[in-house]
Motif scaffolding. Structure first.
Motif, PDB file in Angstrom:
ATOM      1  N   ASP A 287     -29.338 -34.307 -35.401  1.00  0.00           N
ATOM      2  CA  ASP A 287     -28.399 -33.177 -35.406  1.00  0.00           C
ATOM      3  C   ASP A 287     -28.110 -32.690 -36.825  1.00  0.00           C
ATOM      4  O   ASP A 287     -26.967 -32.425 -37.192  1.00  0.00           O
ATOM      5  N   ARG A 288     -29.196 -32.570 -37.616  1.00  0.00           N
ATOM      6  CA  ARG A 288     -29.040 -32.137 -39.014  1.00  0.00           C
ATOM      7  C   ARG A 288     -29.756 -30.819 -39.287  1.00  0.00           C
ATOM      8  O   ARG A 288     -30.153 -30.565 -40.416  1.00  0.00           O
ATOM      9  N   PHE A 289     -29.909 -29.988 -38.261  1.00  0.00           N
ATOM     10  CA  PHE A 289     -30.657 -28.750 -38.468  1.00  0.00           C
ATOM     11  C   PHE A 289     -29.998 -27.854 -39.511  1.00  0.00           C
ATOM     12  O   PHE A 289     -30.675 -27.269 -40.355  1.00  0.00           O
ATOM     13  N   ALA A 290     -28.679 -27.723 -39.449  1.00  0.00           N
ATOM     14  CA  ALA A 290     -27.981 -26.824 -40.385  1.00  0.00           C
ATOM     15  C   ALA A 290     -28.228 -27.253 -41.831  1.00  0.00           C
ATOM     16  O   ALA A 290     -28.497 -26.409 -42.700  1.00  0.00           O
ATOM     17  N   ASP A 291     -28.159 -28.543 -42.084  1.00  0.00           N
ATOM     18  CA  ASP A 291     -28.416 -29.041 -43.438  1.00  0.00           C
ATOM     19  C   ASP A 291     -29.870 -28.804 -43.829  1.00  0.00           C
ATOM     20  O   ASP A 291     -30.171 -28.385 -44.955  1.00  0.00           O
ATOM     21  N   ALA A 292     -30.786 -29.088 -42.889  1.00  0.00           N
ATOM     22  CA  ALA A 292     -32.211 -28.923 -43.177  1.00  0.00           C
ATOM     23  C   ALA A 292     -32.550 -27.465 -43.443  1.00  0.00           C
ATOM     24  O   ALA A 292     -33.399 -27.162 -44.289  1.00  0.00           O
ATOM     25  N   ALA A 293     -31.889 -26.544 -42.737  1.00  0.00           N
ATOM     26  CA  ALA A 293     -32.157 -25.121 -42.932  1.00  0.00           C
ATOM     27  C   ALA A 293     -31.808 -24.684 -44.347  1.00  0.00           C
ATOM     28  O   ALA A 293     -32.527 -23.891 -44.968  1.00  0.00           O
ATOM     29  N   VAL A 294     -30.699 -25.198 -44.866  1.00  0.00           N
ATOM     30  CA  VAL A 294     -30.278 -24.838 -46.227  1.00  0.00           C
ATOM     31  C   VAL A 294     -31.177 -25.486 -47.274  1.00  0.00           C
ATOM     32  O   VAL A 294     -31.561 -24.853 -48.264  1.00  0.00           O
ATOM     33  N   LEU A 295     -31.537 -26.737 -47.055  1.00  0.00           N
ATOM     34  CA  LEU A 295     -32.309 -27.482 -48.044  1.00  0.00           C
ATOM     35  C   LEU A 295     -33.803 -27.192 -47.979  1.00  0.00           C
ATOM     36  O   LEU A 295     -34.508 -27.318 -48.989  1.00  0.00           O
ATOM     37  N   GLY A 296     -34.300 -26.818 -46.803  1.00  0.00           N
ATOM     38  CA  GLY A 296     -35.733 -26.598 -46.654  1.00  0.00           C
ATOM     39  C   GLY A 296     -36.135 -25.207 -46.215  1.00  0.00           C
ATOM     40  O   GLY A 296     -37.334 -24.899 -46.182  1.00  0.00           O
ATOM     41  N   GLY A 297     -35.166 -24.375 -45.870  1.00  0.00           N
ATOM     42  CA  GLY A 297     -35.479 -23.006 -45.495  1.00  0.00           C
ATOM     43  C   GLY A 297     -35.751 -22.141 -46.728  1.00  0.00           C
ATOM     44  O   GLY A 297     -35.371 -22.497 -47.845  1.00  0.00           O
ATOM     45  N   PHE A 298     -36.408 -21.005 -46.503  1.00  0.00           N
ATOM     46  CA  PHE A 298     -36.692 -20.090 -47.615  1.00  0.00           C
ATOM     47  C   PHE A 298     -35.501 -19.166 -47.806  1.00  0.00           C
ATOM     48  O   PHE A 298     -35.157 -18.370 -46.926  1.00  0.00           O
ATOM     49  N   ILE A 299     -34.853 -19.256 -48.970  1.00  0.00           N
ATOM     50  CA  ILE A 299     -33.688 -18.430 -49.300  1.00  0.00           C
ATOM     51  C   ILE A 299     -34.089 -17.480 -50.425  1.00  0.00           C
ATOM     52  O   ILE A 299     -34.275 -17.913 -51.570  1.00  0.00           O
ATOM     53  N   PRO A 300     -34.233 -16.189 -50.141  1.00  0.00           N
ATOM     54  CA  PRO A 300     -34.697 -15.246 -51.162  1.00  0.00           C
ATOM     55  C   PRO A 300     -33.892 -15.278 -52.455  1.00  0.00           C
ATOM     56  O   PRO A 300     -34.454 -15.181 -53.550  1.00  0.00           O
ATOM     57  N   ALA A 301     -32.578 -15.408 -52.359  1.00  0.00           N
ATOM     58  CA  ALA A 301     -31.730 -15.351 -53.555  1.00  0.00           C
ATOM     59  C   ALA A 301     -32.019 -16.488 -54.529  1.00  0.00           C
ATOM     60  O   ALA A 301     -31.682 -16.385 -55.716  1.00  0.00           O
ATOM     61  N   ARG A 302     -32.647 -17.559 -54.066  1.00  0.00           N
ATOM     62  CA  ARG A 302     -32.982 -18.653 -54.979  1.00  0.00           C
ATOM     63  C   ARG A 302     -33.980 -18.202 -56.039  1.00  0.00           C
ATOM     64  O   ARG A 302     -34.003 -18.748 -57.146  1.00  0.00           O
ATOM     65  N   LEU A 303     -34.795 -17.211 -55.721  1.00  0.00           N
ATOM     66  CA  LEU A 303     -35.748 -16.698 -56.701  1.00  0.00           C
ATOM     67  C   LEU A 303     -35.051 -15.899 -57.798  1.00  0.00           C
ATOM     68  O   LEU A 303     -35.647 -15.632 -58.842  1.00  0.00           O
ATOM     69  N   SER A 304     -33.813 -15.516 -57.549  1.00  0.00           N
ATOM     70  CA  SER A 304     -33.028 -14.780 -58.547  1.00  0.00           C
ATOM     71  C   SER A 304     -32.031 -15.675 -59.256  1.00  0.00           C
ATOM     72  O   SER A 304     -31.175 -15.188 -60.006  1.00  0.00           O
ATOM     73  N   GLY A 305     -32.123 -16.983 -58.992  1.00  0.00           N
ATOM     74  CA  GLY A 305     -31.270 -17.908 -59.719  1.00  0.00           C
ATOM     75  C   GLY A 305     -30.208 -18.619 -58.912  1.00  0.00           C
ATOM     76  O   GLY A 305     -29.464 -19.440 -59.467  1.00  0.00           O
ATOM     77  N   LEU A 306     -30.067 -18.320 -57.617  1.00  0.00           N
ATOM     78  CA  LEU A 306     -29.079 -19.019 -56.800  1.00  0.00           C
ATOM     79  C   LEU A 306     -29.390 -20.514 -56.772  1.00  0.00           C
ATOM     80  O   LEU A 306     -30.511 -20.919 -56.471  1.00  0.00           O
ATOM     81  N   ALA A 307     -28.413 -21.323 -57.082  1.00  0.00           N
ATOM     82  CA  ALA A 307     -28.591 -22.771 -57.106  1.00  0.00           C
ATOM     83  C   ALA A 307     -28.190 -23.368 -55.761  1.00  0.00           C
ATOM     84  O   ALA A 307     -27.114 -23.074 -55.239  1.00  0.00           O
ATOM     85  N   VAL A 308     -29.063 -24.200 -55.216  1.00  0.00           N
ATOM     86  CA  VAL A 308     -28.776 -24.927 -53.977  1.00  0.00           C
ATOM     87  C   VAL A 308     -29.012 -26.412 -54.261  1.00  0.00           C
ATOM     88  O   VAL A 308     -30.158 -26.858 -54.313  1.00  0.00           O
ATOM     89  N   PRO A 309     -27.941 -27.170 -54.488  1.00  0.00           N
ATOM     90  CA  PRO A 309     -28.094 -28.589 -54.841  1.00  0.00           C
ATOM     91  C   PRO A 309     -28.902 -29.369 -53.802  1.00  0.00           C
ATOM     92  O   PRO A 309     -28.723 -29.182 -52.598  1.00  0.00           O
ATOM     93  N   TYR A 310     -29.801 -30.189 -54.288  1.00  0.00           N
ATOM     94  CA  TYR A 310     -30.618 -31.097 -53.477  1.00  0.00           C
ATOM     95  C   TYR A 310     -31.666 -30.394 -52.608  1.00  0.00           C
ATOM     96  O   TYR A 310     -32.346 -31.047 -51.812  1.00  0.00           O
TER      97      TYR A 310
END
Length: 208
Positions: free
Chosen positions: A27-50
């Protein structure tokens, strides 16, 4: 001559199914989505710990599905198109097609929403490349009043429209789980399949 079993397609299906089973059990889909999903803003510098390195997330996102309906339809299309693509392109070819489709899907998704902070998940973009390759490789087989080339492209357009329409319907269902359809990713993946299917076919038989 009997075609070899589509081992690469089976392997991709198996890994995708195993990932879903593990996430469902924990039951960790929400966490996995943030940590392993593709987040466009990360290419502009958004930091997502871990989180996984952003360059890897177009692939890791293909292992994340929010529900059985999404997973089941994707696996069905993956098997249906992947097995025939593998006959034509071979195991390395179909794996490369899938990987490039995942990155093409991520690129298209980024292009329409470069500042989005919502994670893109699911294998639909990569599978769209398999669908596009299937369309270009197996084309129009039924009698048509059009020339063979026009008939082929009409067939491709119909298949693309049907694929995107079904994904949009799945997206409406997914909204009940807080997810949204990444329509641009499906278009991007499909275009990758259209563009590279024949070069991959020529490469496989370059010494024939």
């Amino acid at each position: 001559m009997k075609a070899a079993p589509p081992k690469a397609t089976f392997a991709i299906c198996g890994v995708t199914l195993l990932s879903f089973a593990l996430l469902s059990a924990t039951d960790r889909f929400a966490d996995a989505a943030v940590l392993g999903g593709f987040i466009p803003a990360r290419l502009s510098g958004l930091a997502v710990p871990y989180a996984l390195p952003v360059w890897l997330t177009p692939l890791s996102a293909t292992l994340l599905h929010g529900g059985l309906l999404h997973l089941g339809f994707n696996l069905l299309m993956l098997y249906f198109c992947g097995r025939d693509d593998e006959v034509a392109l071979g195991r390395p070819g179909v794996v490369l097609l899938y990987v490039l489709g995942a990155y093409g899907a991520a690129a298209a998704h980024y292009a329409v929403g470069p500042h989005s902070t919502s994670p893109m998940v699911g294998a639909s973009g990569a599978i769209s490349a398999l669908v596009g390759a299937y369309a270009i490789l197996y084309g129009q087989r039924r009698p048509s009043k059009f020339s063979p080339e026009v008939a082929r492209w009409l067939h491709i357009a119909r298949l693309a429209a049907a694929w995107i329409a079904v994904q949009l319907m799945l997206g409406l269902v997914s909204r009940t789980q807080g997810l949204a359809i990444a329509w641009a990713a499906h278009v991007g993946g499909f275009l990758v399949g259209l563009i590279i299917a024949r070069p991959l076919l020529r490469w496989r038989y370059r010494k024939a």
